[in-house]
Enzyme design. Structure first.
Site, PDB file in Angstrom:
ATOM      1  N   ASP A 114     -76.545  64.605 -41.239  1.00 28.39           N
ATOM      2  CA  ASP A 114     -75.998  65.299 -42.545  1.00 28.39           C
ATOM      3  C   ASP A 114     -76.053  66.804 -42.194  1.00 28.39           C
ATOM      4  OD1 ASP A 114     -75.973  66.279 -45.031  1.00 28.39           O
ATOM      5  OD2 ASP A 114     -77.193  65.055 -46.107  1.00 28.39           O
TER       6      ASP A 114
ATOM      7  N   HIS B  57     -54.378  79.499 -35.180  1.00 27.77           N
ATOM      8  CA  HIS B  57     -54.023  79.073 -33.706  1.00 27.77           C
ATOM      9  C   HIS B  57     -52.497  79.449 -33.522  1.00 27.77           C
ATOM     10  CE1 HIS B  57     -51.769  76.277 -36.255  1.00 27.77           C
ATOM     11  NE2 HIS B  57     -50.985  76.135 -35.221  1.00 27.77           N
TER      12      HIS B  57
ATOM     13  N   LYS C 243     -50.299  80.612 -29.180  1.00 23.14           N
ATOM     14  CA  LYS C 243     -49.038  80.182 -28.818  1.00 23.14           C
ATOM     15  C   LYS C 243     -48.207  81.345 -27.972  1.00 23.14           C
ATOM     16  CE  LYS C 243     -48.115  77.392 -33.007  1.00 23.14           C
ATOM     17  NZ  LYS C 243     -47.157  76.201 -33.016  1.00 23.14           N
TER      18      LYS C 243
ATOM     19  N   HIS D 221     -50.684  82.874 -40.360  1.00 18.51           N
ATOM     20  CA  HIS D 221     -49.757  82.892 -39.238  1.00 18.51           C
ATOM     21  C   HIS D 221     -48.719  83.778 -39.346  1.00 18.51           C
ATOM     22  CE1 HIS D 221     -52.058  79.348 -38.577  1.00 18.51           C
ATOM     23  NE2 HIS D 221     -51.333  78.273 -39.113  1.00 18.51           N
TER      24      HIS D 221
ATOM     25  N   LYS E  73     -42.736  73.044 -46.671  1.00 19.24           N
ATOM     26  CA  LYS E  73     -42.510  71.704 -46.193  1.00 19.24           C
ATOM     27  C   LYS E  73     -41.213  70.958 -46.676  1.00 19.24           C
ATOM     28  CE  LYS E  73     -47.176  71.807 -44.791  1.00 19.24           C
ATOM     29  NZ  LYS E  73     -47.490  71.710 -43.588  1.00 19.24           N
TER      30      LYS E  73
ATOM     31  N   GLU F 222     -40.772  73.254 -41.661  1.00 25.22           N
ATOM     32  CA  GLU F 222     -41.074  71.773 -41.448  1.00 25.22           C
ATOM     33  C   GLU F 222     -40.313  71.036 -42.202  1.00 25.22           C
ATOM     34  OE1 GLU F 222     -45.567  72.685 -40.067  1.00 25.22           O
ATOM     35  OE2 GLU F 222     -45.255  72.781 -42.146  1.00 25.22           O
TER      36      GLU F 222
END
Ligand code: BG6
Length: 465
Positions: free
Chosen positions: A85, A168, A172, A230, A316, A206
């Protein structure tokens, strides 16, 4: 600059989604390059054995990039598992023991942000924080205030140079290339300003929905999920001043400076959308007002950029999956030849994914008697693959080496929250859009003063519409 290398890698959230999709592939890639000469300790709530973690790692690799037997043979024996835990002192005592005589552990928190404070405290109380580095995943807070709160907790235990905030996108290759391309070439700088540039567009499209991430997404929405981090990072790389020197913080200083110069978004400069069907996703409220699409118009208060709008759009369930930047230049002062010459004859197009393209849009004469032109693109292309580093491989490796260049610094994170803070939540209306379209039509009105949205295409060789 040389830093001391971490000698143990601990990752919390070892049984989770992020570990499954990103961390194991990155670890295998590091092992393949011979860069993983340290114990790797996975921590999570389930009562697994280390053997189970290794099986899980293999399964993850089968689904994400493939198992490289030689590299996996390097990785597997280093992997051990601690189940417990996150709220229990015992978990951290087991970790302390497992760390043995490691002198510079790296703790990677691949866990929901709501657990950051608990784990940081556990690390401190058990002494696992000693001389350690900590890596966190975005989102860093939910708004400016909570980002500051989180930072207080982190800096009460770790010094800023031991804190690595992962975005992230910064790992790239094509995103790094924006920085490289801008400052390694001499032809760009003279025109990279308000005298020659009319507007900048950044689209992150996306073609899939939130799928099994409904619960996470309800807490985020497109603005918190990708715009604040981003896409503002991409905007910063496109608009920052040349960094003064090559030292790590010169780049982060320049990026932070330009984000600080961005005007906080006003309600009139935002269009939010939600795709039809989102509310039926597991984990999503039936009356949710969370946006799955956002378009914003940004302004930068600086000598270089005054009057040049930066349009950012993310969504999206759009028609394609691609991230593209379009930098439109002003039309030539006088149309000499061609009465039908379009408003924006010249542009730079940076396609960041799925394939990588840098294109210069130009007009050339059509063969024939008339002095009439047609559009063309001078293109540099690159198909990702081969020996390229995965973003997570690069970022974990940099963190293990103490190199913070590609990580978000706190002042930049706070500056980015200041830009979006006024438009978070339900500050603006929400418009429905049909899946497979380019979002609500209201987004077209936002850009009308500078033409139309540039829609990235599926065919990597296709040019601007
Ligand atoms: C993540 C977001 O940070 O980035 C996701 O949470 C998004 O919603 C993803 O899909 C996109 O990253 P990439 O690398 O696939 O372009």
């Amino acid at each position: 600059m040389a830093y001391d290398v971490s000698d143990a890698l601990v990752f919390f959230g070892a049984t989770g989604d992020l570990a499954y999709k990103q961390v194991f592939p990155a670890l295998q890639a590091l092992a393949k390059r011979g860069h993983l000469n340290m114990p790797v300790i996975g921590v999570a709530g389930r009562s697994w054995t280390s053997e189970q973690l290794r099986d899980h790692a293999r399964q993850s690799l089968q689904e994400h990039g493939g198992v490289d037997e030689a590299a996996f043979a390097q990785l597997a024996p280093r992997l051990t598992y601690i189940g417990g835990d996150y709220h229990a002192a015992e978990t951290y005592q087991k970790l302390r023991q497992a760390l043995g005589d490691a002198k510079r552990p790296l703790h990677y928190l691949a866990i929901p942000p709501s657990l950051f404070a608990t784990v940081v405290e556990g690390l401190q109380q058990s002494g696992c924080d000693q001389n350690a580095r900590v890596v966190l995943e975005k989102p860093f807070g939910r708004d400016l205030e909570s980002a500051q709160e989180l930072n207080k907790i982190l800096t009460s235990v770790f010094p800023e140079d031991a804190i690595f905030r992962i975005d992230h996108y910064l790992g790239k290759e094509p995103v790094q290339n924006l920085l490289y391309f801008r400052f390694a070439n001499s032809f760009l700088e003279p025109i990279w300003n308000r005298e020659y540039i009319d507007s900048i567009q950044i689209t992150m499209a996306e073609n899939f929905g939130v799928e099994d991430r409904g619960k996470f997404y309800e807490e985020a929405g497109a603005i918190r999920d990708v715009v604040e981090n981003h896409l503002l990072q991409v905007a910063a790389l496109l608009t920052m001043e040349p960094p003064a020197r090559g030292a790590p913080d010169a780049i982060r200083d320049a990026k932070t400076q330009v984000v600080k110069a961005m005007q906080p978004l006003s309600i009139a400069n935002v269009v939010r959308g939600q795709y039809q069907g989102y509310r039926q996703t597991p984990g999503v409220a039936p009356d949710s007002t969370v946006e799955t699409f956002a378009a914003v118009k940004l302004r930068i208060d600086s000598r270089r950029w005054e009057g040049v709008p930066i349009y950012i759009r993310a969504g999206k369930c759009l028609p394609v999956t691609s991230t593209e930047v379009l930098v439109e230049l002003k039309r030539p002062p006088r149309v000499v030849f061609d009465a039908t010459e379009p408003e924006h004859a010249n542009y730079y197009r940076f396609r960041l994914s799925p394939d990588v393209t840098i294109a210069l849009g130009a007009r050339v004469k059509q063969p024939g008697e008339a002095m009439q032109g047609e559009p063309t693109e001078l293109i540099a292309r690159h198909i990702p693959g081969g020996d390229e580093m995965l973003p997570y491989e690069r970022l974990l490796s940099d963190a293990m080496h103490g190199d913070q260049t590609l990580f978000a610094r706190e002042d930049m994170v706070e500056a980015a929250w200041s830009v979006v803070d006024p438009i978070l939540g339900n500050a603006t209306p929400l418009h429905e859009y049909a899946p497979g379209t380019w979002g609500p039509p209201q987004a077209n009105a936002l850009i009308a003063g500078n033409g139309v949205w540039h829609n990235p295409q599926v065919d990597p060789l296709a040019s601007k519409q």
